[in-house]
Motif scaffolding. Structure first.
Motif, PDB file in Angstrom:
ATOM      1  N   SER A 160      -6.325  -3.104 -10.756  1.00  0.00           N
ATOM      2  CA  SER A 160      -7.368  -3.498 -11.192  1.00  0.00           C
ATOM      3  C   SER A 160      -8.586  -2.907 -10.066  1.00  0.00           C
ATOM      4  CB  SER A 160      -7.047  -4.906 -11.448  1.00  0.00           C
ATOM      5  OG  SER A 160      -6.087  -5.737 -12.139  1.00  0.00           O
ATOM      6  N   GLY A 161      -8.196  -1.562 -10.273  1.00  0.00           N
ATOM      7  CA  GLY A 161      -9.699  -1.545  -8.643  1.00  0.00           C
ATOM      8  C   GLY A 161      -8.935  -0.344  -7.981  1.00  0.00           C
ATOM      9  N   PRO A 162      -9.018  -0.097  -7.266  1.00  0.00           N
ATOM     10  CA  PRO A 162      -8.727   0.798  -6.069  1.00  0.00           C
ATOM     11  C   PRO A 162      -7.347   0.337  -5.815  1.00  0.00           C
ATOM     12  CG  PRO A 162     -10.790   0.215  -4.746  1.00  0.00           C
ATOM     13  CD  PRO A 162     -10.231  -0.468  -6.113  1.00  0.00           C
ATOM     14  N   GLY A 163      -6.303  -0.253  -5.346  1.00  0.00           N
ATOM     15  CA  GLY A 163      -5.519   0.100  -4.750  1.00  0.00           C
ATOM     16  C   GLY A 163      -4.978  -1.735  -4.671  1.00  0.00           C
ATOM     17  N   VAL A 164      -4.118  -2.062  -3.886  1.00  0.00           N
ATOM     18  CA  VAL A 164      -4.183  -3.542  -3.774  1.00  0.00           C
ATOM     19  C   VAL A 164      -4.945  -3.372  -2.550  1.00  0.00           C
ATOM     20  CG1 VAL A 164      -1.924  -4.283  -4.508  1.00  0.00           C
ATOM     21  CG2 VAL A 164      -2.330  -2.893  -2.399  1.00  0.00           C
ATOM     22  N   ALA A 165      -5.203  -2.909  -1.380  1.00  0.00           N
ATOM     23  CA  ALA A 165      -6.314  -2.954  -0.116  1.00  0.00           C
ATOM     24  C   ALA A 165      -7.472  -2.354   0.051  1.00  0.00           C
ATOM     25  CB  ALA A 165      -5.531  -2.679   0.713  1.00  0.00           C
ATOM     26  N   THR A 197       1.003  -1.507   0.019  1.00  0.00           N
ATOM     27  CA  THR A 197      -0.294   0.121   0.388  1.00  0.00           C
ATOM     28  C   THR A 197       0.672   1.656   0.081  1.00  0.00           C
ATOM     29  OG1 THR A 197      -0.144   0.161   2.340  1.00  0.00           O
ATOM     30  CG2 THR A 197      -1.443  -1.051   1.495  1.00  0.00           C
ATOM     31  N   THR A 198       2.030   1.240   0.322  1.00  0.00           N
ATOM     32  CA  THR A 198       2.786   2.761   0.300  1.00  0.00           C
ATOM     33  C   THR A 198       2.935   2.917  -0.180  1.00  0.00           C
ATOM     34  OG1 THR A 198       4.846   1.226   1.458  1.00  0.00           O
ATOM     35  CG2 THR A 198       3.282   2.342   3.371  1.00  0.00           C
ATOM     36  N   GLY A 199       3.105   2.071  -1.458  1.00  0.00           N
ATOM     37  CA  GLY A 199       4.267   2.030  -2.444  1.00  0.00           C
ATOM     38  C   GLY A 199       2.948   2.324  -4.355  1.00  0.00           C
ATOM     39  N   ASN A 200       1.426   2.095  -3.351  1.00  0.00           N
ATOM     40  CA  ASN A 200       0.910   2.349  -4.777  1.00  0.00           C
ATOM     41  C   ASN A 200       0.708   4.004  -4.614  1.00  0.00           C
ATOM     42  OD1 ASN A 200      -1.753  -0.217  -3.753  1.00  0.00           O
ATOM     43  ND2 ASN A 200       0.208  -0.314  -4.808  1.00  0.00           N
ATOM     44  N   PHE A 201      -0.310   4.735  -3.740  1.00  0.00           N
ATOM     45  CA  PHE A 201      -0.432   6.005  -4.392  1.00  0.00           C
ATOM     46  C   PHE A 201       0.873   7.228  -4.460  1.00  0.00           C
ATOM     47  CE2 PHE A 201      -0.330  10.489  -3.392  1.00  0.00           C
ATOM     48  CZ  PHE A 201      -1.557  10.893  -3.918  1.00  0.00           C
ATOM     49  N   PRO A 202       1.829   6.324  -4.700  1.00  0.00           N
ATOM     50  CA  PRO A 202       3.785   6.652  -5.448  1.00  0.00           C
ATOM     51  C   PRO A 202       3.543   6.699  -6.998  1.00  0.00           C
ATOM     52  CG  PRO A 202       4.255   6.649  -3.119  1.00  0.00           C
ATOM     53  CD  PRO A 202       2.506   5.657  -3.186  1.00  0.00           C
ATOM     54  N   ALA A 203       3.509   5.383  -7.431  1.00  0.00           N
ATOM     55  CA  ALA A 203       2.940   4.918  -8.399  1.00  0.00           C
ATOM     56  C   ALA A 203       1.823   5.908  -8.952  1.00  0.00           C
ATOM     57  CB  ALA A 203       2.697   3.385  -8.399  1.00  0.00           C
TER      58      ALA A 203
END
Length: 306
Positions: free
Chosen positions: A249-254, A165-171
């Motif tokens: 494939s949606g709103p992030g992994v979590a 989750t910590t890398g989702n938003f920067p990506a």
């Protein structure tokens, strides 16, 4: 004795009326399209947002009220969506604008292979968003992605962009900056080409260096275009949606990357049964937020001009 109007006068009046109404004939197809596909949906969404327990299939509802707005404003997922959307806008807009100004300034110079560089930067505009997103998904791969490979060259540990989750938003922000750069560069490049070259000639005669010329001449004269770009890109970034699907494939992994538009999509499309009233209420709230931000930007622009 009253005289009857002559045929010439009648013909003149008819021709005059015809000339005055001719613009309506040309405007009618566009006006009909705007009414059917823009004005009517806006009014329909606004009215539907006040219909409580609205059933999209039967068009039945229990009554008029603010129940949809009450639910949406108290929903923690909507709070998360607004938070993510605001952070996305506040990061992507400044970064993309600064990069676009620098790139547009370089592309405006008479250098070799400038046409090749312009094509490379403008290519995302004619490429499918989903296809490009899938390419970025491979680039963000934790083990074999090219981004982590380049980070490793500088001694930086690999980042798990897509599975943590910590890398989702920067990506998402990196992909978002890259996605809106082409359009931003095009507008800024057109603004640069409208600047009178005499300003640069006079500055060079006075002994001004490239950096001083950039900040004292280029940026001030380009400011109207920069504000236009920021307004257009702000509206676009508030509606961030397509970028989520190819990467996660949606709103992030979590489910940590809910955005305002994805929340609307979730309430209407994914939620069973569909909560059309909640979706329309969220859409109206998003419209108000975008409208307020646009008006604030225009107010600041006018103040700076004065």
């Amino acid at each position: 004795m009253n005289r009857l109007p002559s045929k010439n006068v009648s013909r003149f009046s008819f021709e005059k009326l015809k000339n005055r109404s001719e613009w309506l004939i040309y405007l009618a197809p566009f006006a009909v399209g705007v009414i059917i596909f823009t004005l009517y949906p806006i009014i329909n969404v606004f009215l539907t947002s006040f219909k409580e327990n609205f059933d999209y299939m039967t068009k039945e509802f229990s009554g008029w009220g603010l129940g949809n707005y009450t639910y949406v404003l108290q929903d923690p997922y909507f709070h998360q969506a607004l938070k993510n959307t605001f952070f996305y806008v506040f990061i992507v807009i400044p970064v993309s604008t600064c990069l676009a100004v620098l790139i547009a300034t370089l592309l405006n110079q008479k250098i070799k292979f400038s046409g090749l560089f312009q094509t490379a930067y403008f290519l995302p505009m004619v490429t499918s968003t989903i296809a490009v997103g899938l390419a970025w998904r491979f680039m963000f791969n934790y083990k074999s992605g090219v981004i982590n490979y380049f980070l490793g060259l500088f001694g930086i540990d690999a980042i798990n962009w897509l599975q943590v989750t910590t890398g989702n938003f920067p990506a998402l922000c990196i992909y978002g900056v890259w996605a809106i750069l082409p359009f931003t560069i095009i507008l800024l490049l057109s603004g640069l080409q409208n600047i009178d070259p005499m300003y640069y000639t006079a500055a060079k005669v006075d002994g001004a260096g490239p950096i001083r010329i950039f900040f004292k001449i280029t940026v001030p004269l380009l400011m109207p275009t920069i504000f236009l770009v920021m307004i257009v890109n702000t509206i676009s970034c508030f509606k961030v949606f397509n970028e989520l699907f190819p990467l996660f494939s949606g709103p992030g992994v979590a489910n940590n990357l809910y955005t305002a538009v994805y929340y609307i999509y979730y309430q209407f499309r994914i939620q069973i049964p569909s909560r059309y009233g909640y979706a329309t209420a969220a859409a109206v709230i998003l419209f108000v937020i975008i409208f307020v931000f646009t008006m604030v930007q225009r107010f600041v622009e006018k103040k700076l001009k004065n």
